[in-house]
Design an enzyme around this catalytic site. Structure first.
Site, PDB file in Angstrom:
ATOM      1  N   LYS A 111     -64.964  52.331 -31.659  1.00 12.11           N
ATOM      2  CA  LYS A 111     -66.121  51.611 -32.490  1.00 12.11           C
ATOM      3  C   LYS A 111     -65.503  50.355 -32.908  1.00 12.11           C
ATOM      4  O   LYS A 111     -66.093  49.071 -33.031  1.00 12.11           O
ATOM      5  CB  LYS A 111     -66.500  52.410 -33.297  1.00 12.11           C
ATOM      6  CG  LYS A 111     -67.513  53.367 -33.146  1.00 12.11           C
ATOM      7  CD  LYS A 111     -68.237  54.084 -34.086  1.00 12.11           C
ATOM      8  CE  LYS A 111     -67.453  54.800 -35.205  1.00 12.11           C
ATOM      9  NZ  LYS A 111     -66.549  55.898 -34.970  1.00 12.11           N
TER      10      LYS A 111
ATOM     11  N   ARG B  15     -73.050  56.774 -41.372  1.00  6.70           N
ATOM     12  CA  ARG B  15     -72.591  57.870 -41.106  1.00  6.70           C
ATOM     13  C   ARG B  15     -73.225  59.121 -41.355  1.00  6.70           C
ATOM     14  O   ARG B  15     -72.812  60.443 -40.841  1.00  6.70           O
ATOM     15  CB  ARG B  15     -71.287  58.053 -42.001  1.00  6.70           C
ATOM     16  CG  ARG B  15     -69.921  57.650 -41.573  1.00  6.70           C
ATOM     17  CD  ARG B  15     -69.173  57.982 -40.484  1.00  6.70           C
ATOM     18  NE  ARG B  15     -67.837  57.769 -40.566  1.00  6.70           N
ATOM     19  CZ  ARG B  15     -66.854  56.721 -40.502  1.00  6.70           C
ATOM     20  NH1 ARG B  15     -67.577  55.628 -40.475  1.00  6.70           N
ATOM     21  NH2 ARG B  15     -65.615  56.765 -40.801  1.00  6.70           N
TER      22      ARG B  15
ATOM     23  N   ARG C 176     -52.742  55.180 -32.955  1.00  2.00           N
ATOM     24  CA  ARG C 176     -53.470  53.968 -33.508  1.00  2.00           C
ATOM     25  C   ARG C 176     -52.437  53.235 -34.528  1.00  2.00           C
ATOM     26  O   ARG C 176     -52.231  54.076 -35.369  1.00  2.00           O
ATOM     27  CB  ARG C 176     -54.627  54.234 -34.075  1.00  2.00           C
ATOM     28  CG  ARG C 176     -55.385  52.975 -34.764  1.00  2.00           C
ATOM     29  CD  ARG C 176     -56.935  53.191 -34.908  1.00  2.00           C
ATOM     30  NE  ARG C 176     -57.243  54.137 -35.858  1.00  2.00           N
ATOM     31  CZ  ARG C 176     -58.499  54.451 -36.075  1.00  2.00           C
ATOM     32  NH1 ARG C 176     -59.272  53.865 -35.468  1.00  2.00           N
ATOM     33  NH2 ARG C 176     -58.907  55.431 -36.954  1.00  2.00           N
TER      34      ARG C 176
ATOM     35  N   ARG D  40     -52.649  54.615 -40.270  1.00  2.00           N
ATOM     36  CA  ARG D  40     -53.428  54.697 -41.352  1.00  2.00           C
ATOM     37  C   ARG D  40     -53.333  56.313 -41.987  1.00  2.00           C
ATOM     38  O   ARG D  40     -52.832  57.334 -41.193  1.00  2.00           O
ATOM     39  CB  ARG D  40     -55.043  54.850 -41.053  1.00  2.00           C
ATOM     40  CG  ARG D  40     -55.688  53.556 -41.136  1.00  2.00           C
ATOM     41  CD  ARG D  40     -56.926  53.184 -40.402  1.00  2.00           C
ATOM     42  NE  ARG D  40     -57.768  54.358 -40.628  1.00  2.00           N
ATOM     43  CZ  ARG D  40     -59.164  54.308 -40.338  1.00  2.00           C
ATOM     44  NH1 ARG D  40     -59.671  53.172 -39.656  1.00  2.00           N
ATOM     45  NH2 ARG D  40     -59.928  55.454 -40.521  1.00  2.00           N
TER      46      ARG D  40
ATOM     47  N   ARG E 161     -61.435  65.065 -39.818  1.00  2.21           N
ATOM     48  CA  ARG E 161     -62.721  63.759 -39.346  1.00  2.21           C
ATOM     49  C   ARG E 161     -63.406  64.367 -38.347  1.00  2.21           C
ATOM     50  O   ARG E 161     -64.581  64.059 -38.231  1.00  2.21           O
ATOM     51  CB  ARG E 161     -61.810  62.637 -39.102  1.00  2.21           C
ATOM     52  CG  ARG E 161     -61.141  62.110 -40.699  1.00  2.21           C
ATOM     53  CD  ARG E 161     -60.116  60.836 -40.228  1.00  2.21           C
ATOM     54  NE  ARG E 161     -60.847  59.729 -39.811  1.00  2.21           N
ATOM     55  CZ  ARG E 161     -60.254  58.724 -39.153  1.00  2.21           C
ATOM     56  NH1 ARG E 161     -58.853  59.177 -38.631  1.00  2.21           N
ATOM     57  NH2 ARG E 161     -61.009  57.788 -38.316  1.00  2.21           N
TER      58      ARG E 161
HETATM   59  P1  AMP Z   1     -63.606  54.415 -40.756  1.00  5.58           P
HETATM   60  O1  AMP Z   1     -62.492  53.218 -40.965  1.00  5.58           O
HETATM   61  O2  AMP Z   1     -64.822  54.029 -40.536  1.00  5.58           O
HETATM   62  O3  AMP Z   1     -62.975  55.353 -39.700  1.00  5.58           O
HETATM   63  O4  AMP Z   1     -63.585  55.004 -42.163  1.00  5.58           O
HETATM   64  C1  AMP Z   1     -62.457  55.673 -42.864  1.00  5.58           C
HETATM   65  C2  AMP Z   1     -62.765  56.444 -44.113  1.00  5.58           C
HETATM   66  O5  AMP Z   1     -63.828  56.044 -44.927  1.00  5.58           O
HETATM   67  C3  AMP Z   1     -64.044  57.647 -43.526  1.00  5.58           C
HETATM   68  O6  AMP Z   1     -63.225  58.748 -43.105  1.00  5.58           O
HETATM   69  C4  AMP Z   1     -64.502  57.967 -45.032  1.00  5.58           C
HETATM   70  O7  AMP Z   1     -63.937  58.428 -45.783  1.00  5.58           O
HETATM   71  C5  AMP Z   1     -64.862  56.510 -45.294  1.00  5.58           C
HETATM   72  N1  AMP Z   1     -66.093  55.891 -44.862  1.00  5.58           N
HETATM   73  C6  AMP Z   1     -66.415  54.825 -43.964  1.00  5.58           C
HETATM   74  N2  AMP Z   1     -67.574  54.445 -43.695  1.00  5.58           N
HETATM   75  C7  AMP Z   1     -68.139  55.465 -44.447  1.00  5.58           C
HETATM   76  C8  AMP Z   1     -69.612  55.832 -44.260  1.00  5.58           C
HETATM   77  N3  AMP Z   1     -70.693  54.918 -43.825  1.00  5.58           N
HETATM   78  N4  AMP Z   1     -70.069  56.916 -45.008  1.00  5.58           N
HETATM   79  C9  AMP Z   1     -69.154  57.536 -45.771  1.00  5.58           C
HETATM   80  N5  AMP Z   1     -67.820  57.464 -45.664  1.00  5.58           N
HETATM   81  C10 AMP Z   1     -67.509  56.420 -45.142  1.00  5.58           C
END
Ligand code: AMP
Length: 216
Positions: free
Chosen positions: A15, A90, A129, A162, A173
């Protein structure tokens, strides 16, 4: 009227990479709630302090915090024509809140791009990654290495893994995705804007499918 695009799919389906490319292609801002949260953590803001531990564990940050940062982001002038959301919504609650936000501002979700990929491929992609500590560009140790190992091609800053790309956090996750985010597929499935995209193959092949899907 602003037209916003959203991506659905498990962590690791691509994504982030695809949303960045599509944003450039359509000349719309790329709005990643994960990137915004990581920036808040780095800046030591109040939201950052509250989100940091939750993010490191692989759980989701509260819907309230997310809706606050999204609503605030949509006020920026560059969002007037629309944005490419990445990692948002999400949860079904966030999707409902986004629908309300759209109605209130006379905007629409013009495409729901659901990228689909096998779990095994996802784990392999996430564990390899690496991301740029400065500009957020995304690499992969095997599939998309930088020219110089450990260094960003774009801004030459150091690449990092990360915290939440460690194997046990990846499993968490994916479990969170199944319980909290997968229900979004049913939420959006019957809308005319919904598109299912095969996430297998290289980033170029997947991007070509996405461009095709947004043209339809
Ligand atoms: P991502 O970079 O999108 O994988 O997001 C990393 C982390 O940020 C996720 O595992 C969540 O802890 C938090 N996070 C990001 N976007 C959201 C969202 N829309 N709702 C809730 N938590 C989020």
């Amino acid at each position: 009227m602003s037209k916003h695009l959203i991506f659905l799919g498990a962590p690791g389906v691509g994504k982030g990479t695809q949303a960045q490319r599509l944003a450039q292609f359509l000349r719309l801002p790329h709005v990643s709630t994960g990137d915004m949260l990581r920036a808040s953590v780095q800046s030591g803001s109040d939201i950052g302090r509250r989100a940091a531990a939750v993010m490191d564990s692989g759980a989701l940050v509260s819907d309230q915090i997310i809706m606050d940062i999204v609503a605030e982001r949509l006020f920026h002038e560059d969002a007037a024509k629309g944005v490419i959301f990445d990692g948002f919504p999400r949860t079904v609650n966030q999707a409902r809140a986004l629908d309300t936000l759209m109605q209130d501002s006379g905007s629409v979700i013009s495409a729901v791009l659901h990228i689909d990929l096998d779990d095994e491929v996802i784990v392999e992609r996430l564990s390899g990654r690496r991301v740029c500590s400065q500009c957020g560009a995304i690499y992969h140790e095997r599939y998309h290495p930088p020219v110089t190992s450990g260094v960003c091609d774009v801004c030459h800053a150091a690449l990092v893994q990360r915290e939440d790309d460690q194997p046990e956090v990846i499993r968490r996750r994916l479990a969170v995705y199944e319980s909290e985010t997968a229900p979004l597929v049913a939420y959006y499935h019957d809308r005319p804007a919904y598109r299912l995209i095969d996430g297998d193959g290289g980033a170029d092949a997947v991007f070509a499918r996405i461009v095709e899907a947004v043209r339809e």
